[in-house]
Design a protein around this motif. Sequence first.
Motif, PDB file in Angstrom:
ATOM      1  N   VAL A 297      27.798  61.943 118.654  1.00  0.00           N
ATOM      2  CA  VAL A 297      27.289  60.695 118.546  1.00  0.00           C
ATOM      3  C   VAL A 297      28.049  59.716 119.023  1.00  0.00           C
ATOM      4  O   VAL A 297      29.322  59.675 118.732  1.00  0.00           O
ATOM      5  N   ALA A 298      27.474  58.714 119.665  1.00  0.00           N
ATOM      6  CA  ALA A 298      28.533  57.755 120.518  1.00  0.00           C
ATOM      7  C   ALA A 298      27.771  56.241 120.270  1.00  0.00           C
ATOM      8  O   ALA A 298      26.323  56.435 120.514  1.00  0.00           O
ATOM      9  N   VAL A 299      28.379  55.396 120.159  1.00  0.00           N
ATOM     10  CA  VAL A 299      27.987  53.957 120.204  1.00  0.00           C
ATOM     11  C   VAL A 299      28.481  53.433 121.418  1.00  0.00           C
ATOM     12  O   VAL A 299      29.821  53.494 121.744  1.00  0.00           O
ATOM     13  N   VAL A 300      27.578  53.114 122.675  1.00  0.00           N
ATOM     14  CA  VAL A 300      27.920  52.893 123.810  1.00  0.00           C
ATOM     15  C   VAL A 300      27.810  51.319 124.104  1.00  0.00           C
ATOM     16  O   VAL A 300      26.572  50.975 123.829  1.00  0.00           O
TER      17      VAL A 300
ATOM     18  N   MET B 215      27.927  60.794 129.991  1.00  0.00           N
ATOM     19  CA  MET B 215      27.373  59.681 130.073  1.00  0.00           C
ATOM     20  C   MET B 215      27.965  58.610 131.278  1.00  0.00           C
ATOM     21  O   MET B 215      27.147  57.882 131.803  1.00  0.00           O
ATOM     22  N   LYS B 216      29.321  58.867 131.527  1.00  0.00           N
ATOM     23  CA  LYS B 216      29.884  58.149 132.458  1.00  0.00           C
ATOM     24  C   LYS B 216      29.761  56.501 131.814  1.00  0.00           C
ATOM     25  O   LYS B 216      29.630  55.611 132.814  1.00  0.00           O
ATOM     26  N   ALA B 217      29.909  56.288 130.728  1.00  0.00           N
ATOM     27  CA  ALA B 217      29.900  55.007 129.876  1.00  0.00           C
ATOM     28  C   ALA B 217      30.957  55.035 129.179  1.00  0.00           C
ATOM     29  O   ALA B 217      31.642  55.930 128.827  1.00  0.00           O
ATOM     30  N   LYS B 218      31.167  53.858 128.794  1.00  0.00           N
ATOM     31  CA  LYS B 218      32.292  53.635 127.817  1.00  0.00           C
ATOM     32  C   LYS B 218      31.754  53.246 126.476  1.00  0.00           C
ATOM     33  O   LYS B 218      30.780  52.559 126.046  1.00  0.00           O
ATOM     34  N   GLY B 219      32.353  53.895 125.379  1.00  0.00           N
ATOM     35  CA  GLY B 219      31.871  53.689 124.053  1.00  0.00           C
ATOM     36  C   GLY B 219      32.669  54.457 122.919  1.00  0.00           C
ATOM     37  O   GLY B 219      34.067  54.580 123.213  1.00  0.00           O
ATOM     38  N   VAL B 220      32.475  54.393 121.772  1.00  0.00           N
ATOM     39  CA  VAL B 220      33.027  54.968 120.752  1.00  0.00           C
ATOM     40  C   VAL B 220      32.529  56.231 120.377  1.00  0.00           C
ATOM     41  O   VAL B 220      31.184  56.320 119.990  1.00  0.00           O
ATOM     42  N   LEU B 221      33.096  57.411 120.289  1.00  0.00           N
ATOM     43  CA  LEU B 221      32.691  58.786 120.212  1.00  0.00           C
ATOM     44  C   LEU B 221      33.064  59.351 118.974  1.00  0.00           C
ATOM     45  O   LEU B 221      34.286  59.317 118.415  1.00  0.00           O
ATOM     46  N   LEU B 222      32.160  60.083 118.233  1.00  0.00           N
ATOM     47  CA  LEU B 222      32.495  60.920 117.172  1.00  0.00           C
ATOM     48  C   LEU B 222      32.116  62.400 117.379  1.00  0.00           C
ATOM     49  O   LEU B 222      30.836  62.576 117.886  1.00  0.00           O
ATOM     50  N   LYS B 223      33.108  63.130 117.016  1.00  0.00           N
ATOM     51  CA  LYS B 223      32.837  64.804 117.349  1.00  0.00           C
ATOM     52  C   LYS B 223      32.701  65.417 116.089  1.00  0.00           C
ATOM     53  O   LYS B 223      33.003  65.096 115.007  1.00  0.00           O
TER      54      LYS B 223
ATOM     55  N   LEU C 210      37.143  51.744 122.910  1.00  0.00           N
ATOM     56  CA  LEU C 210      36.151  52.285 123.945  1.00  0.00           C
ATOM     57  C   LEU C 210      36.994  53.278 124.623  1.00  0.00           C
ATOM     58  O   LEU C 210      38.311  53.205 124.913  1.00  0.00           O
ATOM     59  N   GLN C 211      36.244  54.370 125.011  1.00  0.00           N
ATOM     60  CA  GLN C 211      36.700  55.621 125.719  1.00  0.00           C
ATOM     61  C   GLN C 211      35.607  56.052 126.559  1.00  0.00           C
ATOM     62  O   GLN C 211      34.388  55.845 126.415  1.00  0.00           O
ATOM     63  N   THR C 212      35.879  56.833 127.818  1.00  0.00           N
ATOM     64  CA  THR C 212      34.822  57.225 128.320  1.00  0.00           C
ATOM     65  C   THR C 212      34.084  58.395 127.672  1.00  0.00           C
ATOM     66  O   THR C 212      34.642  59.394 127.062  1.00  0.00           O
ATOM     67  N   ILE C 213      32.765  58.504 127.731  1.00  0.00           N
ATOM     68  CA  ILE C 213      31.945  59.423 126.946  1.00  0.00           C
ATOM     69  C   ILE C 213      31.273  60.376 127.925  1.00  0.00           C
ATOM     70  O   ILE C 213      31.016  60.145 129.084  1.00  0.00           O
ATOM     71  N   PRO C 214      31.596  61.931 127.390  1.00  0.00           N
ATOM     72  CA  PRO C 214      31.373  62.920 127.906  1.00  0.00           C
ATOM     73  C   PRO C 214      29.848  62.711 128.414  1.00  0.00           C
ATOM     74  O   PRO C 214      29.137  62.488 127.673  1.00  0.00           O
TER      75      PRO C 214
END
Length: 131
Positions: free
Chosen positions: A15-18, A123-131, A117-121
């Motif tokens: 889940v990511a918030v972008v 999506m080629k977008a920036k956001g916060v990702l939870l694995k 912010l980091q690059t989201i797999p």
Amino acid sequence: MKKDIQIPKVEDVFVAVVTEYNDIYKTQDWNAYIINDKNVDLEVVLIVTSGYSDKKMTSIFRKKLDVLPKKSYAKIELMQEELFALNNEFKVTFFEGNTMFEKTFLFKENTVNEKALQTIPLMKAKGVLLK
């Protein structure tokens, strides 16, 4: 009896918030996405979200996706920045073949911000990702 129940581990589902630019309203929006980085489709994906703190609680939001194709993502919801002061929980349940998987993703209060912010797999977008 409980020791006989096998709970499969969720892998390659995130889940990511972008942060994204909204061309219609000319605003910078925050959107939550579910990402399927697996090589198989996910079926009957159920997502239940809520935000909470010691003093506040949001309403519960539910979303269902019949299929989330392999190596793809789908928008869950638009998120207002005021929600980032709360803990934001995303309970995700889905089927992979005949096996049901479940995982809770928790964005702790104030962890979604510009500095994180980091690059989201995929999506080629920036956001916060939870694995």
